[in-house]
Design a protein around this motif. Structure first.
Motif, mmCIF file in Angstrom:
data_model
loop_
_atom_site.group_PDB
_atom_site.id
_atom_site.type_symbol
_atom_site.label_atom_id
_atom_site.label_comp_id
_atom_site.label_asym_id
_atom_site.label_seq_id
_atom_site.Cartn_x
_atom_site.Cartn_y
_atom_site.Cartn_z
ATOM 1 N N LEU A 91 0.833 -1.180 0.111
ATOM 2 C CA LEU A 91 -0.172 0.004 0.092
ATOM 3 C C LEU A 91 0.834 1.322 0.182
ATOM 4 C CD1 LEU A 91 -2.875 -1.033 2.487
ATOM 5 C CD2 LEU A 91 -2.845 -1.321 0.032
ATOM 6 N N ALA A 92 2.002 1.167 0.514
ATOM 7 C CA ALA A 92 2.958 2.463 0.760
ATOM 8 C C ALA A 92 4.282 1.955 0.709
ATOM 9 C CB ALA A 92 2.516 3.302 1.867
ATOM 10 N N VAL A 93 5.316 2.880 0.403
ATOM 11 C CA VAL A 93 6.559 2.538 0.337
ATOM 12 C C VAL A 93 7.240 3.424 1.206
ATOM 13 C CG1 VAL A 93 6.584 1.879 -2.322
ATOM 14 C CG2 VAL A 93 7.098 4.187 -1.663
ATOM 15 N N ASP A 94 8.231 3.060 1.974
ATOM 16 C CA ASP A 94 9.157 3.690 2.987
ATOM 17 C C ASP A 94 10.510 3.692 2.424
ATOM 18 O OD1 ASP A 94 9.663 1.067 3.453
ATOM 19 O OD2 ASP A 94 9.118 1.180 5.639
ATOM 20 N N ALA A 95 11.525 4.002 3.279
ATOM 21 C CA ALA A 95 12.889 4.065 2.926
ATOM 22 C C ALA A 95 13.491 2.624 2.648
ATOM 23 C CB ALA A 95 13.607 4.736 3.993
ATOM 24 N N ALA A 147 9.416 -9.706 2.200
ATOM 25 C CA ALA A 147 9.346 -10.324 3.716
ATOM 26 C C ALA A 147 9.160 -8.890 4.762
ATOM 27 C CB ALA A 147 10.493 -10.967 3.980
ATOM 28 N N TYR A 148 10.051 -8.025 4.292
ATOM 29 C CA TYR A 148 9.928 -6.881 4.886
ATOM 30 C C TYR A 148 8.821 -5.973 4.805
ATOM 31 C CZ TYR A 148 10.439 -1.846 6.290
ATOM 32 O OH TYR A 148 10.268 -0.714 6.778
ATOM 33 N N ALA A 149 8.045 -5.736 3.758
ATOM 34 C CA ALA A 149 6.772 -5.260 3.352
ATOM 35 C C ALA A 149 5.654 -6.179 4.013
ATOM 36 C CB ALA A 149 6.460 -5.052 1.917
ATOM 37 N N LEU A 155 3.125 -3.524 5.601
ATOM 38 C CA LEU A 155 2.709 -2.340 4.474
ATOM 39 C C LEU A 155 1.802 -3.095 3.458
ATOM 40 C CD1 LEU A 155 5.892 -0.314 4.128
ATOM 41 C CD2 LEU A 155 4.030 0.262 5.435
ATOM 42 N N VAL A 156 1.495 -4.260 3.550
ATOM 43 C CA VAL A 156 0.577 -5.093 2.545
ATOM 44 C C VAL A 156 -0.821 -5.067 3.027
ATOM 45 C CG1 VAL A 156 0.170 -7.186 1.731
ATOM 46 C CG2 VAL A 156 2.761 -6.489 2.113
ATOM 47 N N SER A 157 -1.645 -4.882 2.207
ATOM 48 C CA SER A 157 -2.805 -5.074 2.187
ATOM 49 C C SER A 157 -3.531 -6.187 3.102
ATOM 50 C CB SER A 157 -4.060 -4.844 0.968
ATOM 51 O OG SER A 157 -5.258 -5.102 1.306
ATOM 52 N N GLU A 158 -4.449 -5.884 4.133
ATOM 53 C CA GLU A 158 -5.089 -6.577 5.065
ATOM 54 C C GLU A 158 -5.799 -7.786 4.279
ATOM 55 O OE1 GLU A 158 -7.063 -4.509 7.979
ATOM 56 O OE2 GLU A 158 -5.525 -3.548 8.952
ATOM 57 N N GLU A 159 -6.156 -7.784 3.187
ATOM 58 C CA GLU A 159 -6.891 -8.669 2.506
ATOM 59 C C GLU A 159 -6.044 -9.815 2.138
ATOM 60 O OE1 GLU A 159 -9.516 -7.292 -0.953
ATOM 61 O OE2 GLU A 159 -9.031 -5.230 -0.173
ATOM 62 N N VAL A 160 -4.607 -9.405 1.961
ATOM 63 C CA VAL A 160 -3.473 -10.611 1.911
ATOM 64 C C VAL A 160 -3.460 -11.301 3.175
ATOM 65 C CG1 VAL A 160 -1.204 -11.280 0.889
ATOM 66 C CG2 VAL A 160 -2.577 -9.235 -0.068
ATOM 67 N N VAL A 164 -0.936 -16.588 2.905
ATOM 68 C CA VAL A 164 -0.492 -16.132 1.608
ATOM 69 C C VAL A 164 0.723 -15.400 1.547
ATOM 70 C CG1 VAL A 164 -1.406 -14.746 -0.520
ATOM 71 C CG2 VAL A 164 -2.969 -16.079 0.664
ATOM 72 N N ARG A 165 1.108 -14.641 2.630
ATOM 73 C CA ARG A 165 2.034 -13.804 2.630
ATOM 74 C C ARG A 165 3.334 -14.796 2.709
ATOM 75 N NH1 ARG A 165 0.937 -8.446 6.165
ATOM 76 N NH2 ARG A 165 -1.315 -7.959 5.347
ATOM 77 N N TRP A 166 3.245 -15.780 3.536
ATOM 78 C CA TRP A 166 4.421 -16.578 3.937
ATOM 79 C C TRP A 166 4.580 -17.793 2.532
ATOM 80 C CZ3 TRP A 166 8.149 -16.731 7.335
ATOM 81 C CH2 TRP A 166 7.758 -16.129 8.776
#
Length: 223
Positions: A91-95, A147-149, A155-160, A164-166
């Protein structure tokens, strides 16, 4: 004179604009670098030297170059698809995401010279090892980014969902080295066999990923 509420709304609007600006510019840079890397692959296809005019001589010179070009075109395309898929869920990018993306892009632009190396010295194990190491390194950095996001910064949508993330992380960790080992394990590969094998493996893996993500309760965009 602006009220305190107006200033708060203005601040929130600027923050949202800043986040969207960072995301859009990073995606523009990534798409541009992937496109440039694919384009530069063509520049390493050279005309035959001391060609005697025969088809056999022409093909023997051109076939290894076209084989390496097709292989690298597929590698870059697959990584672009993976990066696009991950960024569609972020959803958003950081440093850290910005830095990790820049590292990925820095490795991607090394694929064209690595392609020239492996096409010129395919019979040398060191040349193949350098190419393989680069491909695996790009996959490792994409896995680190995801892995970080998805698991650290959230920072990933809660719908995921968590499963699924793993799963997507495991897929990104193991797929590059697995595919590369299988395609490079073809003994005395003839021109075109390695890219065709990689394409077949990618299509099979794509269908398996779709099926697995749906079984885990994921949305189609996560596949």
């Amino acid at each position: 004179m602006a009220s305190e509420g107006d200033l708060l709304d203005l601040g929130e609007g600027l923050e949202a604009r800043r986040r969207r600006h960072w995301y859009d510019r990073l995606m523009m840079l990534a798409d541009g670098v992937f496109a440039v890397a694919i384009t530069f692959l063509v520049s390493y296809i050279a005309a035959p030297v001391d060609w005697n005019g025969s088809w056999a001589s022409f093909w023997s010179h051109l076939a290894p170059q076209l084989d390496a070009y097709a292989l690298s075109f597929l590698v870059i395309s697959i990584y672009w698809l993976a990066h696009r898929r991950f960024m569609a869920m972020i959803l958003a990018v950081d440093a850290p995401i910005t830095v990790l993306t820049l590292v990925v892009l820095g490795l991607v632009v090394l694929i064209p010279p690595a392609t020239r190396l492996v096409s010129a010295y395919y019979n040398f194990p060191v040349a193949r090892a350098v190419y393989a190491a680069l491909v695996v390194a790009i996959g490792a950095m994409l896995a680190t980014l995801w892995a970080y996001a998805a698991l650290v910064a959230k920072l990933v949508s809660e719908e995921v969902g968590g499963r699924v993330r793993w799963f997507l992380l495991a897929l990104m960790v193991f797929t590059p080295s697995f595919f590369l080992l299988l395609t490079m394990a073809i003994p005395n590969a003839r021109p075109g066999e390695t890219p065709l094998a990689l394409t077949a493996l990618f299509l099979i893996g794509w269908r398996m990923r779709l099926w697995t993500v749906r079984r885990l309760g994921g949305k189609p965009y996560a596949a």
